[in-house]
Design an enzyme around this catalytic site. Structure first.
Site, mmCIF file in Angstrom:
data_model
loop_
_atom_site.group_PDB
_atom_site.id
_atom_site.type_symbol
_atom_site.label_atom_id
_atom_site.label_comp_id
_atom_site.label_asym_id
_atom_site.label_seq_id
_atom_site.Cartn_x
_atom_site.Cartn_y
_atom_site.Cartn_z
ATOM 1 C CG HIS C 57 -1.684 -1.212 1.457
ATOM 2 N ND1 HIS C 57 -2.583 -1.677 0.528
ATOM 3 C CD2 HIS C 57 -1.700 -2.100 2.490
ATOM 4 C CE1 HIS C 57 -3.134 -2.802 0.992
ATOM 5 N NE2 HIS C 57 -2.606 -3.086 2.166
ATOM 6 C CG HIS C 219 -6.121 -5.830 1.063
ATOM 7 N ND1 HIS C 219 -6.988 -4.956 1.679
ATOM 8 C CD2 HIS C 219 -5.021 -5.897 1.856
ATOM 9 C CE1 HIS C 219 -6.440 -4.537 2.812
ATOM 10 N NE2 HIS C 219 -5.254 -5.084 2.953
#
Ligand SMILES: Nc1ncnc2c1ncn2[C@@H]1O[C@H](COP(=O)(O)OP(=O)(O)O)[C@@H](O)[C@H]1O
Ligand SMILES: Nc1ncnc2c1ncn2[C@@H]1O[C@H](COP(=O)(O)OP(=O)(O)O)[C@@H](O)[C@H]1O
Ligand SMILES: [Mg+2]
Ligand SMILES: [Mg+2]
Ligand SMILES: [Mg+2]
Ligand SMILES: [Mg+2]
Lengths: 215, 333, 333, 215
Positions: C57, C219
């Site tokens: 991320h 995700h």
């Protein structure tokens, strides 16, 4: 029959139309050895030129061509903008005040345009650029003029030579413009600028060849 | 083509409108003239520093307009050099009486358009000096060709030269500094994927699942050669070695190092490349004194990276560290 | 799989090593314990603020460690919550005697691992308060499910709460502020492409050339629904409307707006989305008082974007504007 | 024949091996409704467990299982780390000091593990999680135990029930874990955690069924 003011108008309209039609093709050529924008660039420029043509119906040929030049400079960008822009600007400068063009005027006009491209782009024949269509075209034009051929035939011969020159670029190694970054890998691909140059000459030739437009 | 856009022909205009809205405190965007100008331009008696080039390289150049960096940027169509009109408008807008520096990346189109703009500016009695960046070692430098491309060094040069201009240094000195930075900087890039020019609608080239392009520029073009995809260590080696050789970097020297993403590569991978770069330079006793890792000069959504090294001295470090406040680079204020 | 990596199993470790090298002035990276800690931690009598989550991320969370934001971050394996050991180590490292705030994104794994870490910290007499972010309006909030995901708000919350902690505010107040920001913030995301977890080697899903996923998380997972690809204006509308509705934003209110890239989308497109967002909010007389456009909370190389809005008041603006100095966010110093 | 200390060792080794072999499969399942890491997570965790086993050859079963639990907690992360970790920790706690397990010990052990998963994950049957394999397995185990079946058969029945439960997850709408974000779209996909749960039980059953390992 000389090239008239209306012929020039028609040629420019025709160029705009052809460059629009061939836009994706030119961009595809540029995608192989450049940055995938040549068709988009020429289309944008000649669309702008086309929009200006109505305002030019009373202008002399010199003014018309100079307007085409400044319009291309102001709207195309990239390498082709300054190059074609300068070519038309120079062509306009040697046609100042003219309402029609004889064969010799035409040769003068193209010589001036060529000189403009050379001065601006600092390239010469054999470097895989638009010059490789334009230079043989002008040579063929001079030859045809020396042989006293009609203007239509002069332009037909120029177009044929430009086409041959354009095809010759396939085997060339680029040393100028973006394609030069590819080195040997540029071989095997046709130069987009030489192709647009041929298309513009072809549009001129079609304009001056009575039946060509209806083929 | 999968992009977050409306119509391809509106991409640049709408992105500029977005930029204007986000960074209203820093820049004025003239959508009509297609230029991005520092809010407080022209700064009196300061050399105006402008640059420009095709769009699609964001944040370059518009993201570098602001205090301590550029006074204006001229974004062209995607991957297309802007036109002289834009450059002239920008030159006028930033001329505070001390002249204007044009930072031009070495591409035939950019060079010619900036050349025409400089001629037009001269006709208006605005003093302009142009400097051309040409740092891409993937391309052989030669008098007989278009020469090396201007890539990563351009960003770092804009920062350093912008800081010097901010001190009120005269045009000749600012231009000298620009030449110095360019002479001491080199870059090389590679791609894992092509990218798609919005108006073209198709990727610029096709690349196999196990292939990469080595020696790319920043216009979605194929590189100098295609090669089998290898690991980060080997890729970093391939990009760094020609830079070190060309710069003749010696043990004991210090550099400013940039690992730049081409637009579609996540930061986590850029850090991995930096880790390799650090290892390589450490092995040669060259120290990375300053660094930058991220997307700074991109090629739309292309995946890949480039490495730029600039030989540092105390003066360059001073101007690198000086405050900068632009949309994309900010420190010290 | 085309990535700038060496071995998939070394991705996180090597990226951390790269980060450590680039940002040695700001952070210490403990590769063994896999934590990133602010250089001057623990700051005496300051509430320690930590967060963590899977890697992939970036720049979140490691890029937000530094003055005015996080004191430490715990990066897990790619898309995998870190383990309690990391969180405990980070908690110990940043405890300056005023307790530690755990900022936890609402994912079953993150919540459980942080819960175990908090239990372990309590056993060592370190005062810990955990706050959970759950701002993703794509997922329905419910007591009977895992609830909404924590996404974009997390970044902005870390900035605001970090600034408050920097003032020396007590743990209860810092935690209250975190809850307030979370309550007043919502996000929604969409994807143009999937992404590939390095160790998995294959894209997480397949998407047609004219399809997009609406309501994705961070995700690489598919979204709530698949839809035909539409233009930026419509995409912005699709993401913004549920946020405005859920927050019950009214005319005259002001927001902090983030247009976040998922990792593989170029900045030029994010500016286009922001332009649309501005238009939508202007149409409802909601003003964007502060904004952020770029890659801040990503999903590897996924192409796509998310929009986050936080209702602002003077206090939040004050802490948003306060100086911050981290690898990824920096202003005011 | 009770479950011996060696059986437990063997079971854990066998689990590590099976989870390694099925890693890509589990990740693929997780890719459809999660985040493509479950196989990677379980493999990482049980590889770490495997590395600890040699050091545990003298430990009692309780200590062994507790070590497995803490190892999983410290190395797996994600949702499965705390869940499997807590399960093994709790199983270890009720097996403290034991060198072997009778059927009733086994039921106690599994009950404790289940309780751990429930307390940690706050889920119940029917939410499309590992519980949907574990709960029916334990029910089947209790039934088999009540019928006085051998430990091997108890475990075989448990495994069969886990497999059926795992297959039942295909039709379920997820309301816990990552798959819950997909809502109705989670239907049609088998839960990865239920699948790893079945694999671990199967490894246990294989360990206790003399010929199974040689099939
Ligand atoms: N120095 C030069 N002299 C003449 N023609 C050139 C030169 N450099 C490039 N060209 C021509 O310009 C064409 C490319 O134009 P275009 O794609 O519009 O610009 P750019 O290369 O900036 O993207 C080439 O195909 C070539 O024919
Ligand atoms: N609350 C819960 N209770 C029980 N099991 C759960 C819960 N949440 C998730 N799981 C299980 O965890 C599995 C996912 O594990 P894993 O992929 O390793 O973690 P993550 O979801 O964090 O990526 C799911 O397939 C499901 O069986
Ligand atoms: Mg081009
Ligand atoms: Mg171009
Ligand atoms: Mg996970
Ligand atoms: Mg998972």
């Amino acid at each position: 029959m000389p090239v008239t003011h209306e012929d020039i108008l028609h040629w420019l309209q025709q160029s705009a139309q052809v460059l629009h039609e061939y836009s994706a093709f030119l961009t595809q050529l540029d995608s192989a050895i450049g940055d995938a924008d040549h068709g988009i660039n020429m289309d944008r420029g000649f669309t702008a030129v086309n929009a200006k043509l109505t305002g030019l119906s009373d202008a002399d040929i010199g003014t018309m061509l100079k307007t085409v030049g400044t319009t291309l400079v102001s709207t195309v960008g990239g390498a082709s903008g300054p190059l074609y822009g300068t070519a038309f600007l120079r062509a306009g400068m040697v046609s100042s005040g003219k309402q029609s063009l004889e064969t010799s005027d035409l040769i003068t006009l193209f010589d001036a345009a060529l000189e403009g491209v050379k001065v601006r782009g600092k390239a010469q024949a054999g470097e895989k650029t638009m010059l490789d269509a334009l230079i043989p075209a002008i040579e063929a034009g001079k030859q045809a003029a020396a042989n006293q051929l009609s203007i239509a035939q002069v332009l037909q011969n120029m177009t044929a030579a430009a086409e041959a020159g354009m095809k010759n670029t396939i085997e060339m190694v680029a040393t100028k413009g973006r394609a030069s970054y590819l080195g040997e890998r540029s071989v095997g691909h046709q130069d987009p600028g030489a192709t647009s140059c041929w298309l513009i000459l072809q549009a001129f030739s079609d304009t001056m060849t009575p039946d060509a437009a209806h083929e | 083509m999968k992009k977050l856009i409306n119509k391809p022909e509106d991409v640049v205009k709408e992105a500029l409108a977005g930029m204007a809205a986000v960074h209203a405190d820093l820049i004025n965007v003239d959508i009509e003239q297609q230029i991005i100008v520092r809010k407080d331009a022209p700064v009196k008696n300061k050399v105006g520093v402008i640059s420009g080039g095709g769009s699609g390289h964001e944040p370059m150049h518009g993201g570098y307009v602001g205090y301590g960096m550029l006074d204006a940027a001229c974004p062209g169509a995607v991957f297309t050099s802007p036109v002289p009109d834009q450059m002239l408008a920008a030159t006028r807008a930033v001329n505070g009486g001390a002249g204007v520096l044009h930072i031009v990346k070495n591409y035939t189109g950019d060079v010619m358009n900036f050349e025409m703009a400089a001629e037009l500016a001269a006709a208006e009695d605005i003093e302009v000096v142009s400097i051309v960046t040409n740092d891409d070692v993937a391309v052989q430098d030669s008098l007989y060709t278009a020469g090396r491309r201007g890539v990563g060094v351009t960003v770092l040069l804009e920062k350093i030269v912008g800081a010097l201009a901010e001190t009120g240094a005269p045009l000749a000195q600012v231009a000298d500094m620009a030449r110095q930075v360019n002479n001491h900087g080199r870059s090389m890039g590679m791609a894992l994927t092509a990218c798609t020019v919005p108006a073209a609608g198709k990727p610029t080239f096709e690349l196999g699942e196990d292939e990469m392009e080595i020696g790319i520029g920043i216009h979605g073009e194929p590189g100098r050669r295609r090669a089998k995809l290898v690991g980060a260590a080997e890729i970093a080696e391939t990009l760094t070695t020609p830079i070190i050789d060309d710069l003749e970097l010696k043990a004991g020297e210090q550099v400013l190092a940039m690992v730049n993403g081409m637009g579609g590569t996540p930061l986590i991978e850029l850090y991995i490349i930096f880790n390799e770069l650090e290892r390589i330079l450490k092995g040669k006793s060259i120290s990375i004194t300053r660094s930058l890792v991220g997307n700074y000069i991109t090629s739309l959504e292309m995946a890949g990276c480039s490495i730029t090294l600039i030989r540092l001295n105390d003066e360059l470090i001073k101007y690198w560290d000086a405050p900068v406040h632009t949309p994309a680079l900010r420190w010290g204020r």
